[in-house]
Enzyme design. Sequence first.
Site, mmCIF file in Angstrom:
data_model
loop_
_atom_site.group_PDB
_atom_site.id
_atom_site.type_symbol
_atom_site.label_atom_id
_atom_site.label_comp_id
_atom_site.label_asym_id
_atom_site.label_seq_id
_atom_site.Cartn_x
_atom_site.Cartn_y
_atom_site.Cartn_z
ATOM 1 N N ASP A 192 -4.386 -2.771 5.076
ATOM 2 C CA ASP A 192 -4.898 -2.317 6.373
ATOM 3 C C ASP A 192 -6.414 -2.286 6.440
ATOM 4 O OD1 ASP A 192 -5.396 -0.256 4.673
ATOM 5 O OD2 ASP A 192 -4.307 1.273 5.801
ATOM 6 N N ASP A 214 0.848 -1.184 0.000
ATOM 7 C CA ASP A 214 0.000 0.000 0.000
ATOM 8 C C ASP A 214 0.889 1.242 0.000
ATOM 9 O OD1 ASP A 214 -2.353 -1.303 0.048
ATOM 10 O OD2 ASP A 214 -2.653 -1.190 2.202
#
Length: 957
Positions: A680, A392
């Site tokens: 996440d 990410d």
Amino acid sequence: MEQKKHYKGLTDAEVLASREQHGANILTPPEKEPLWKQFLEKFGDPLIIILLIAGFLSICISCWEYWGLHSEEGLTVFFEPVGIFVAILLATGIAFVFELKADKEFSILNQVNDDEEVEVIRNGNTTTVAKKDIVVGDIVVINTGAEIPADGKLLESVSLHVDESTLNGESVPAYKSTHEEEFEKDASYPTDHVLRGTKVMEGHGVFKVEAVGDKTENGKVFEAAQIDDSTKTPLNEQLDGLSELITKVSYVFAGLIIVGRLMVFFHWVPVVWTLAIPTVAFFWMVIRKFEDWKWYVNTFVTIAYFCVLMGSVIALHAYLMPDAGMAGLLAHTLSTLMIAVTVVVVAVPEGLPMAVTLSLAYSMRRMMKTNNLVRKMHACETMGATTVICTDKTGTLTQNQMRVYQTRFYALKDQQLDDSETARLLQEGIAVNSTASIDFSDVNKPKALGNPTEGALLLWLNNQEKSYQEMRENVEVLEELPFTTERKYMAVVVKSALVDGRQILYVKGAPEIVYGLCKQTEGNVSKAEIDGQLKEYQEQAMRTLGFAYQILDGDAAVLKDGKVCADNLTFQGIVAISDPVRTDVPDAVAECMNAGIAVKIVTGDTPGTAKEIGRQIGLWTDADSDRNIITGPEFAALSDDELDKRVMDMKIISRARPMDKKRLVESLQRCNQVVAVTGDGTNDAPALHTAHVGLSMGDGTSVAKEASDITIIDNSFSSIGKAVMWGRSLYQNIQRFLLFQLTVNVAACFIVLAGAFMGTESPLTVTQMLWVNLIMDTFAAMALASLPPSESVMKDAPRDRNAFIINRPMGWNIIGVGGFFFVMLLVLLYIFEHAHITALKDLLHLQLGESGGLSPYELTLFFTVFVMTHFFYLFNARAFETGKSALHFKGCRGLLFIATVILVGQIAMVEIPGLQEFFNIAKGGLTLEDWVIILVGSSLVLWVREAWHLLKGKKQA
């Protein structure tokens, strides 16, 4: 609709009182078996059982010699059999203690879930506490992706759907509501209640805790969760195969020793070869059938073989040696069986599982200090084989400290909030169209809770001295549309006091999406100007949000089918939110790329933003082209074949959608890559679960953490690099243990086998071999498993995940060094057999003669030389493929401690009278002169390696 309340929550005193009355929010694990029972299980191994039976029979023979034959040796006849039991207890006891230690490590990791942060309201302030600190009466705030920490009754809910499959097995999330007319009568659990251990799949809410810990529904059906170490990684499979191969070879050695020693006893009479028939049949069954048979069948077959062998031996003795006594035969046969079984015990790498377990436990504990919380044991090893990391952007590559960098609200003068109606509408929209909140526990440093982007907006409001809480309390929320990745915006309809109690629709999200919903723009700003401003922000890798509102007339629906359908929205402006790249990330990315690991960014940001971040971290260079970047829609349009051909060239996927990351992982795996993925959010769970190693973020959702193998506590990419270093170092530590153990195996097994066919007394007795087994299995596992990681492994290319764990250099070392030790010891054994040696200096004026057997002093010399040569080789194994000196001991306190234990233990058993009898050591031990010669001579193993290391280093230089 109810007006939003400002909850006070419990005071600190009420929290303590509640915990005293209702207990802590912890599930009590079931009682484990008592330690004595766990210890007795260590004796369930068939080889240990055979050794115990043989030891018991040996004691019976000693009793017969002492009381029946009145042996002149007195009580010393009991020393060897008792020594066998002491050695067995020592070996199993130490292994048991360290397995308990490893189990304790895993138990600590299993409790990590209790320390996860939960958003609660206490003392009138929103804050976070550990899940275990939740008490009855707490007001808990839950958002999408959260795991519900306790049982409770909902006070508020918005589009709340909860996955209750852990309790009721239903795959469809249950709808939750506070409105009685929406209650489901046939629901497994009340519609206005939420339960511990379930997960919020959509929406958000607030609930009051009614039950914690064992009194929750989850607690009533709780079974202690254990770290999943059942996953068969390639390393597990390799080690299982290696152990099986070594075990089978050791059985062949055992059979040869039995036949060889009995042949020698009967002076090689041809008829004695018939003993090979039951021996071959028995060991064939042990190798091929024992795994499939029940334990009682195996026991029966073992006893049957023992009886057949003893009966055959007695019959042959009566036929070939009718005048000889039976005592010598029985003692020799039992000694032969014990030596054969002990060779199997020595050869079989029973320390290998402990070496792996201890290496993993040690690595898991130490990795926690580098912000890597290992949730699944196999991930430590697999991380070392990683070839691709899909990461990410936000929080991993960037600091995840979102702050408003610049605002462009077209109705505000100098971008300062004032008391105008448009300014108040903007403030209210930011305050109410949000799921974030602020923790004011530290007055000097308020902390955003919830979504970082939304939290940045609330902090900006707070800096402007505007109370978001007050604004939320002054409105009545009528409808809400939560943010989703597909929709890329969120909306809320409120009854506001700003415009005479009329309804207002507020929308917030991706600027281009929100602008597309609007009919006009405040200040009549052109689209070209807005696009130009957006491009400027995005080129600086900033996150942008657009805002819009509409004052509603009448009751016309403005939210329908999960979308905004209003037709008169006004675009208010845009906000640029900055999240700078972490200072340590460029070096960490460079380290991974230098280690042969490809890095790919998967982000929902625009191509410009993603490319700029890639440039800042050193991933994107001037040599890269459009083939190295792709957008989510373009990615989805590729067929699987097209994707597989292009996937290795991709560096950045921008505007990625939830399932893009999972598809990327699957494509890489089809290309034989070992993939690690960071994530996440709840939408990252499929990719985290699919990847070889899933890396969730410390502030990620519970769903993401549950699907992951490792949690990166500080969210930083540099921590991922450390995990790779630990994984590679762990694999090397296991290789070093195998190198040491198999080298000792080669020397020990061949020397005992040679001794059996030479007709000499066994050069190593049962107790001595058990001591050697303790050194090379238990102690070596402890020493080599605790070695610290080496940064040099990051200069190597990723290992082939399917490559055999014993590589070519290891193979040559095992054969070469083990063979050299065997030849050296065989020559020494031959000399001791054909010359009378009373001190090692006698070798200087050697005179060989007829075979005269081995004296106790010679056997003691042989045993000590064997142990000390392998003692020094332990340091060589520790330095294998490190490029460092074997005398480099930085961070090796465990190794030095265990080496000291081995050395002191060897000296003690040779020199202390009470131990000498147990280990068949000559009375009086060795002379100081012989000790010096042995230590200096056996240390040549170390000095030769060091000289070679220096010469090799100079040659390379």
